[in-house]
Design an enzyme around this catalytic site. Structure first.
Site, PDB file in Angstrom:
ATOM      1  N   TRP A  98      56.546 -33.141 -73.369  1.00 48.84           N
ATOM      2  CA  TRP A  98      56.386 -33.586 -71.969  1.00 48.84           C
ATOM      3  C   TRP A  98      56.658 -34.787 -71.232  1.00 48.84           C
ATOM      4  CZ3 TRP A  98      53.756 -30.249 -75.132  1.00 48.84           C
ATOM      5  CH2 TRP A  98      53.675 -29.031 -74.647  1.00 48.84           C
TER       6      TRP A  98
ATOM      7  N   CYS B  64      55.901 -24.901 -71.410  1.00 50.86           N
ATOM      8  CA  CYS B  64      55.028 -23.660 -71.685  1.00 50.86           C
ATOM      9  C   CYS B  64      55.894 -22.431 -71.578  1.00 50.86           C
ATOM     10  CB  CYS B  64      53.927 -23.789 -70.588  1.00 50.86           C
ATOM     11  SG  CYS B  64      54.760 -23.549 -68.981  1.00 50.86           S
TER      12      CYS B  64
ATOM     13  N   HIS C  14      51.535 -22.824 -64.930  1.00 49.31           N
ATOM     14  CA  HIS C  14      51.592 -22.612 -66.298  1.00 49.31           C
ATOM     15  C   HIS C  14      51.894 -21.482 -66.736  1.00 49.31           C
ATOM     16  CE1 HIS C  14      50.510 -23.188 -70.410  1.00 49.31           C
ATOM     17  NE2 HIS C  14      49.405 -22.372 -70.503  1.00 49.31           N
TER      18      HIS C  14
ATOM     19  N   ASP D 153      48.231 -17.445 -75.653  1.00 46.37           N
ATOM     20  CA  ASP D 153      48.961 -18.712 -75.134  1.00 46.37           C
ATOM     21  C   ASP D 153      49.301 -19.639 -76.377  1.00 46.37           C
ATOM     22  OD1 ASP D 153      49.701 -21.022 -73.880  1.00 46.37           O
ATOM     23  OD2 ASP D 153      48.050 -21.283 -72.519  1.00 46.37           O
TER      24      ASP D 153
ATOM     25  N   TYR E 221      55.089 -31.259 -64.865  1.00 46.24           N
ATOM     26  CA  TYR E 221      54.759 -30.053 -64.120  1.00 46.24           C
ATOM     27  C   TYR E 221      53.230 -29.777 -64.138  1.00 46.24           C
ATOM     28  CZ  TYR E 221      55.113 -27.333 -68.189  1.00 46.24           C
ATOM     29  OH  TYR E 221      55.069 -26.741 -69.483  1.00 46.24           O
TER      30      TYR E 221
END
Length: 693
Positions: A278, A313, A372, A395, A559
């Site tokens: 990220w 993600c 997300h 997840d 984000y």
């Protein structure tokens, strides 16, 4: 299997872990008691085995596996399939005895479900393996074979064993008759049974998807090629479980499979499939936004055995969706707009302000993701009370540690909605992602904390998935939470608090306070490379005149809501006359943000104002995503199998400067393999990128 061959380990009668589908140990071709007599004997001998495994054959068509690019037999558990055996002479049921055997792993055991003897029966028994003779013709016998609806999912080795007066004679190991057995959403006895045909078509058989991203007020779409039927993908999915060293005996349980997959799709702590990044630096791999599907990622992981760089993600969710659908578990990708990352699952995101109304970055650790993505997988939950089966949150984005590994789920969506966060797995974290309160807290110079305001509607603003049979969005927010203010919503919150979610500050009643002066702001549609404005509106509903000192901060953000840098800050004074409103406009110049943009061009604005007459602090935050030109595709030629087609890719550069080193990625599931092409520079229009198929 013979008890006498079982080795001992440290005084225990046991076998080593049987945790690899890829490893194998051949069964003996003969298990003879005494001496085998010489000469020709009239024993039944297997000459050939036919599995009806072509894509047009009954087995694959009836089991909905005809689209897999795989030459071996692929069937779904709990549903009969056909096998034909050719013997050296006609089969005589009065004196001949034979059976099928299915074996998986290196250390097969019948009580573990890794060695499966399949008897010849006159009628099938529910839930059990069996083989029924449906046709005898010359020297051949055709069988209808029924597998157990809860058997292990994986690739089995198949043998035919014949009884003789002197023992068992078994066919040689033959990879051509290996059989894949998958989960079966069409079988009522299977834990993943889904009773709606359109849903099965979408959530199991659809190999193309839409992933929603962007901003709640500016929803964008990203196409994704799941490619679950592509060559090598089924083996790659089985390899993931091998890499996790998941015991084969647990691979028939979708709860266990999904929990392992949640950990393995990310490479955070187990050398899993995708490395998350990220920081906007992707020098050693592929930028997350450049991936067009799961196929390249999974094949590279299987071939190298090393994690693939890089993902975020939606990449984790896309790959996990491929894994689920490939193995037969119904699955879909969910996008939660304004998703809370609450580090301690206390159901609130604390935004700490100094006495001037500016955010204190040292104390503010929680973050709000613009969006997300996670997955939902459909399965029963026999480990939970009745009513909590169905869609489960899984997840694979590495956010928080769960039982020693970075994973999340499966968590029952029903349990999350009703606040039953005591039920495994990771329900408190998911509940916080969609139900946290946004709390603004002023930190006084004497270190005391004052709750200024509570926003109960910001988090989990919209939760969507792709609609069935189309590319539009399906709003499933009410699957996760009751409407704000409803009695059910209050009961769900109280239930969650009862089961251990604790709020460190008493915020009850704060949100009900009606301020004399209100504030809101809107961000004008922002186009990449263009100026735009932010309009802040102050409303006064009283007979009193108010003044305020306001502050706007504009930040380049990932984000995930984490700020990279501040590109704009401006303080201004406001006067609001009685029973009126006033607008303040702040101009945002392109030059202020262009040099600092990140991959997804996300901007975040925070506005606060301190009312001088009351010392009340007003605070609000919003995010926006810059609009960028779309990529246009044109297809020329006959859209017929075997005919050439030309695909032209067009993109217009919106900037008044030349772009350099532009990569174009093109993917056509079932038509072409993913390809890439780089253009050294680009003026105003991308030269046509033609590819012929």
């Amino acid at each position: 299997m013979s008890e006498g061959t079982t080795p001992t380990f440290l005084g225990r009668r046991a076998l080593p872990p049987n945790n690899s589908n890829g490893e194998e140990n051949e069964l003996p071709t003969m298990e003879i008691v005494g001496l085998l007599p010489r000469g020709t004997q009239d024993y039944l001998n297997v000459m050939n085995v036919y599995l009806f495994k072509e894509s047009w054959d009954t087995n694959k068509v009836e089991h909905h596996t005809d689209r897999y690019d795989n030459e071996k037999l692929i069937v779904r558990r709990g549903q009969p399939f056909y096998v034909q055996i050719e013997f050296n002479r006609p089969y005589d049921p009065k004196k001949d005895i034979f059976r099928l055997e299915y074996v998986i792993g290196r250390y097969p055991q019948e009580n573990k479900g890794t060695y499966i003897p399949v008897p010849i029966v006159s009628e099938f028994q529910s839930g059990k393996w069996g083989a029924k003779i449906i046709l005898k013709e010359n020297q051949s016998v055709r069988l209808s074979v029924q597998s157990s609806p809860n058997c292990i999912v994986g690739k089995f080795r198949m043998y035919v064993a014949v009884w003789t007066p002197h023992g068992i004679i078994r066919t040689n190991r033959n990879p051509a008759i290996d059989t894949y057995i998958l989960f079966n959403p069409w079988c009522e006895e299977d834990a993943v049974y889904l009773d709606n045909d359109k849903e099965r078509e979408e959530y199991v058989l659809n190999d193309l998807g839409i992933i929603f991203h962007g901003n709640v007020n500016d929803i964008k779409t990203r196409s994704w090629n799941y490619g679950q039927f592509e060559y090598g993908i089924l083996d790659a999915c089985l390899f993931i479980m091998d890499k996790a060293q998941m015991d084969l005996s647990g691979r028939g349980n979708p709860v266990k499979v999904s929990r392992v997959a949640s950990a393995m799709i990310n490479a955070k702590d187990d050398q899993g499939v995708v490395v998350g990044s990220w920081d906007n630096v992707y020098a050693y791999g592929v930028p997350p936004s450049a991936w067009t599907g799961s196929v390249d990622i999974l094949l590279e992981y299987q071939s190298s055995g090393n994690p693939v760089q890089y993902g975020q993600c939606w990449v984790f969710a896309g790959v996990l969706n491929t894994f689920f659908r490939c193995l037969g578990i119904p699955a879909r990708i969910i996008t939660n707009y304004f998703s809370a990352h609450d580090n301690n699952a206390n159901l609130q995101l604390d935004i700490f302000l100094d006495e001037e109304g500016k955010i204190n970055p040292k104390l503010t650790k929680d973050s709000v993701w613009n969006y997300h993505c996670w997955n939902e997988a459909w399965m029963t939950r026999p480990d939970l009370p009745v009513g909590f089966g169905g869609w489960q949150v899984v997840d694979s984005t590495p956010q928080e540690n769960s039982d020693g590994m970075y994973r999340c789920g499966p968590a029952s969506v029903q349990a999350v909605k009703h606040g039953h966060i005591c039920f495994q797995f990771d329900s408190p974290f998911v509940f916080a992602e969609v139900n946290s309160d946004l709390v603004y807290i002023t930190v006084k110079k004497d270190t005391t904390h004052l709750v200024e305001s509570v926003d109960k509607t910001h988090i989990g603003k919209l939760i969507v998935t792709k609609e069935i049979g189309g590319d539009g969005q399906h709003d499933i927010t009410e699957n996760y939470k009751f409407q704000e203010g409803k009695e059910e919503e209050r009961l769900a919150l109280e239930t969650a608090l009862m089961y251990g979610a604790k709020k460190p500050l008493d915020t009850e009643g704060i949100h009900q306070f009606k301020a004399d002066i209100d504030m809101d702001f809107e961000v004008e549609k922002a186009v990449l490379g263009k100026d735009f404005k932010v309009t802040i509106t102050f409303r006064n509903g009283t007979a009193r005149r108010y003044t305020a000192t306001a502050y706007l901060s504009g930040n380049i953000v990932f984000y995930t809501g984490v700020a990279k840098s501040e590109f704009k800050n401006q303080t201004f004074d406001v006067k609001v006359e009685p029973y009126s409103f006033t607008n303040e406009e702040v101009q945002i110049k392109a030059g202020e943000y262009m040099g600092q943009l990140l991959e997804q061009a996300s901007l975040h604005f925070f506005v606060s104002a301190r009312v001088n007459e009351t010392s009340k602090v007003l605070a609000m935050q919003k995010s926006t995503v810059l609009h960028i030109p779309t990529v246009n595709l044109q297809v020329r030629g006959q859209k017929v199998v075997g005919s050439d087609m030309v695909v032209t890719v067009e993109f217009t550069n919106p900037l008044k400067e030349t772009l350099y080193n532009i990569w174009v990625h093109l993917d056509g599931p079932g038509v072409i393999k993913p390809i890439r092409k780089m253009f050294r520079n680009l003026g105003l229009v991308l030269p046509p990128f033609d590819t012929t198929r």
